[in-house]
Design an enzyme around this catalytic site. Structure first.
Site, PDB file in Angstrom:
ATOM      1  N   THR A 194       0.845  -1.188   0.000  1.00  0.00           N
ATOM      2  CA  THR A 194       0.000   0.000   0.000  1.00  0.00           C
ATOM      3  C   THR A 194       0.875   1.230   0.000  1.00  0.00           C
ATOM      4  O   THR A 194       1.965   1.191   0.571  1.00  0.00           O
ATOM      5  CB  THR A 194      -0.820  -0.004   1.314  1.00  0.00           C
ATOM      6  OG1 THR A 194      -1.673  -1.130   1.293  1.00  0.00           O
ATOM      7  CG2 THR A 194      -1.610   1.264   1.521  1.00  0.00           C
ATOM      8  N   ARG A 222     -13.688  -8.131   0.834  1.00  0.00           N
ATOM      9  CA  ARG A 222     -12.699  -7.982   1.906  1.00  0.00           C
ATOM     10  C   ARG A 222     -12.166  -6.547   1.937  1.00  0.00           C
ATOM     11  O   ARG A 222     -11.841  -5.953   0.913  1.00  0.00           O
ATOM     12  CB  ARG A 222     -11.558  -8.967   1.678  1.00  0.00           C
ATOM     13  CG  ARG A 222     -10.447  -8.895   2.753  1.00  0.00           C
ATOM     14  CD  ARG A 222      -9.312  -7.983   2.364  1.00  0.00           C
ATOM     15  NE  ARG A 222      -8.207  -8.018   3.318  1.00  0.00           N
ATOM     16  CZ  ARG A 222      -7.166  -7.203   3.280  1.00  0.00           C
ATOM     17  NH1 ARG A 222      -7.082  -6.283   2.335  1.00  0.00           N
ATOM     18  NH2 ARG A 222      -6.204  -7.278   4.182  1.00  0.00           N
ATOM     19  N   VAL A 223     -12.099  -5.987   3.125  1.00  0.00           N
ATOM     20  CA  VAL A 223     -11.518  -4.653   3.321  1.00  0.00           C
ATOM     21  C   VAL A 223     -10.350  -4.802   4.282  1.00  0.00           C
ATOM     22  O   VAL A 223     -10.457  -5.501   5.291  1.00  0.00           O
ATOM     23  CB  VAL A 223     -12.578  -3.681   3.897  1.00  0.00           C
ATOM     24  CG1 VAL A 223     -11.942  -2.371   4.333  1.00  0.00           C
ATOM     25  CG2 VAL A 223     -13.681  -3.429   2.871  1.00  0.00           C
ATOM     26  N   GLY A 224      -9.250  -4.150   3.967  1.00  0.00           N
ATOM     27  CA  GLY A 224      -8.072  -4.228   4.828  1.00  0.00           C
ATOM     28  C   GLY A 224      -8.005  -3.081   5.813  1.00  0.00           C
ATOM     29  O   GLY A 224      -9.009  -2.432   6.134  1.00  0.00           O
ATOM     30  N   ASP A 225      -6.825  -2.816   6.285  1.00  0.00           N
ATOM     31  CA  ASP A 225      -6.614  -1.764   7.278  1.00  0.00           C
ATOM     32  C   ASP A 225      -6.578  -0.367   6.666  1.00  0.00           C
ATOM     33  O   ASP A 225      -6.859   0.631   7.341  1.00  0.00           O
ATOM     34  CB  ASP A 225      -5.282  -2.001   8.000  1.00  0.00           C
ATOM     35  CG  ASP A 225      -4.107  -2.009   7.023  1.00  0.00           C
ATOM     36  OD1 ASP A 225      -4.193  -2.730   6.000  1.00  0.00           O
ATOM     37  OD2 ASP A 225      -3.128  -1.274   7.250  1.00  0.00           O
ATOM     38  N   THR A 245       1.369  -0.691   6.230  1.00  0.00           N
ATOM     39  CA  THR A 245       1.277  -1.539   5.045  1.00  0.00           C
ATOM     40  C   THR A 245       1.500  -2.975   5.491  1.00  0.00           C
ATOM     41  O   THR A 245       2.036  -3.228   6.566  1.00  0.00           O
ATOM     42  CB  THR A 245       2.309  -1.110   3.979  1.00  0.00           C
ATOM     43  OG1 THR A 245       2.155  -1.934   2.818  1.00  0.00           O
ATOM     44  CG2 THR A 245       3.731  -1.222   4.482  1.00  0.00           C
ATOM     45  N   GLY A 248      -3.350  -6.480   6.443  1.00  0.00           N
ATOM     46  CA  GLY A 248      -4.193  -5.519   7.144  1.00  0.00           C
ATOM     47  C   GLY A 248      -4.925  -6.083   8.338  1.00  0.00           C
ATOM     48  O   GLY A 248      -5.184  -5.356   9.308  1.00  0.00           O
TER      49      GLY A 248
HETATM   50  N1  ASP Z   1      -2.480  -3.240   4.098  1.00  0.00           N
HETATM   51  C1  ASP Z   1      -3.055  -3.654   2.838  1.00  0.00           C
HETATM   52  C2  ASP Z   1      -4.291  -4.466   3.082  1.00  0.00           C
HETATM   53  O1  ASP Z   1      -4.306  -5.276   3.993  1.00  0.00           O
HETATM   54  C3  ASP Z   1      -2.137  -4.407   1.969  1.00  0.00           C
HETATM   55  C4  ASP Z   1      -0.680  -4.020   1.974  1.00  0.00           C
HETATM   56  O2  ASP Z   1      -0.315  -2.934   2.348  1.00  0.00           O
HETATM   57  O3  ASP Z   1       0.172  -4.814   1.624  1.00  0.00           O
HETATM   58  O4  ASP Z   1      -5.215  -4.338   2.344  1.00  0.00           O
END
Ligand code: ASP
Length: 333
Positions: A194, A222-225, A245, A248
């Site tokens: 990210t 799906r939603v990440g952080d 990053t 998440g």
């Molecule tokens: N943090 C992001 C997510 O989980 C992915 C990443 O940064 O690698 O969606």
């Protein structure tokens, strides 16, 4: 992106960061020189942060707001089809949809985010509009798309031929496993990363932005952080800002970015705060932590920055009047 992990660090341009200003300076243990008010800086995750920082710097060097800088900065990787983890060209979910997450936060605790939005190349700008033009903070999926279209954003197919090809290859096994720095081993192919960007402007105000296509081949929905305020991004103008990053789910569990800002409020340096956040992930499950990547990046009100990550391979980019750096994050493993 073939040289994504060939770290380099340009020497500070012009030596130590001693600038004019009103505040007394000092060096804090474990961190770079404290900056004076009036000396902008931008930091961002991974090596694509270098180009993004240049975009942000165009705003900062003219005395612009940190908020405008972070939006302009992260729009650069969002529009880059060769970056398969952000915006246009992002790898799709396991059903073939390119779904994007983004968040933005200013110096007054204003924040906006979009989650699982499709067909919009610049989710960060939609997130900013959510922040500025609605009474809400988060819009998701179809509602976020409708809001974007109603505000003049164009609907575009974000799945590039390359990402489509990679997805079709993946479908042959359809094995989903977020892996550590997979890009190192597969010569430029990678399944997550990210851009998180934090900026301090000439007024001494902080803002941050975070935008991603999330984990490649994730479950649909799906939603990440990254778009979760306090997890992938947090800014408190009295203290500092942090972004994340990596996987998440592990960042959300510990409210990573908010945790880091609170640790800085208690006196931790940016690097020490990021390290403690990583340690929490390790303490919960050392075995899991050893198998994934998470990286945190922080910038405090004085312009000190620092990062920490689970695994070697994370880098962050720094730009100010005197510095242009790509720094390898220190890691647990
Ligand atoms: N943090 C992001 C997510 O989980 C992915 C990443 O940064 O690698 O969606």
């Amino acid at each position: 992106m073939g040289n994504r992990r060939k770290f380099f660090a340009k020497a500070m341009l012009g030596g130590a960061a001693v600038m004019s200003g009103r505040l007394p300076l000092g060096r804090r243990a474990g961190g770079p020189m404290v900056r004076r008010v009036g000396e902008p800086i931008v930091v961002s995750t991974w090596d694509f942060g270098r180009a993004a920082n240049v975009g942000a710097w165009e705003v900062l060097r003219k005395g612009g707001r940190a908020l405008d800088a972070v939006e302009q900065g992260v729009r650069i990787p969002e529009a880059d089809p060769d970056i398969q983890t952000i915006g246009y060209g992002g790898l799709p979910d396991r059903d073939g949809h390119v779904t994007l997450d983004a968040a933005i936060m200013d110096d007054k605790l204003n924040c906006g985010s979009v989650m699982c939005i499709e067909y919009i190349m610049h989710p960060i700008s939609v997130a900013r509009l959510v922040m500025e033009k609605t009474p809400h903070i988060i819009l998701v999926g179809e509602g976020a798309l409708q809001f974007a279209l109603a505000n003049g954003f164009k609907k575009q197919d974000l799945l590039t031929p390359k990402s489509k090809h990679d997805y079709e290859e993946w479908l042959k096994s359809a094995h989903y496993q977020p892996e550590v720095n997979i890009e190192n081993r597969l010569g430029g192919k990678y399944n997550h990363d990210t851009i998180g960007m934090l900026a301090l402007d000439a007024r001494g105000d902080l803002s941050g932005a975070c935008t991603t296509s999330g984990l490649a081949y994730k479950m649909h929905g799906r939603v990440g952080d990254s778009p979760v305020i306090g997890a992938g991004l947090y800014v408190d103008n009295a203290v500092g800002a942090a972004t994340a990053t990596g996987v998440g789910e592990e960042v959300i569990r510990i409210c990573g970015s908010h945790l880091i800002v609170e640790l800085m409020r208690q006196g931790a340096s940016p690097e020490a705060a990021c390290k403690e956040a990583v340690e929490r992930i390790v303490r919960r499950s050392p075995a899991k932590a050893a198998a994934i990547q998470v990286g945190f990046l922080a910038l405090n009100k004085q312009g000190e920055y620092g990062a920490w990550c689970l695994q070697k391979g994370f880098s962050f980019a720094v730009k100010s009047e005197k510095e242009e750096l790509l720094i390898a994050g220190k890691s647990n493993y």
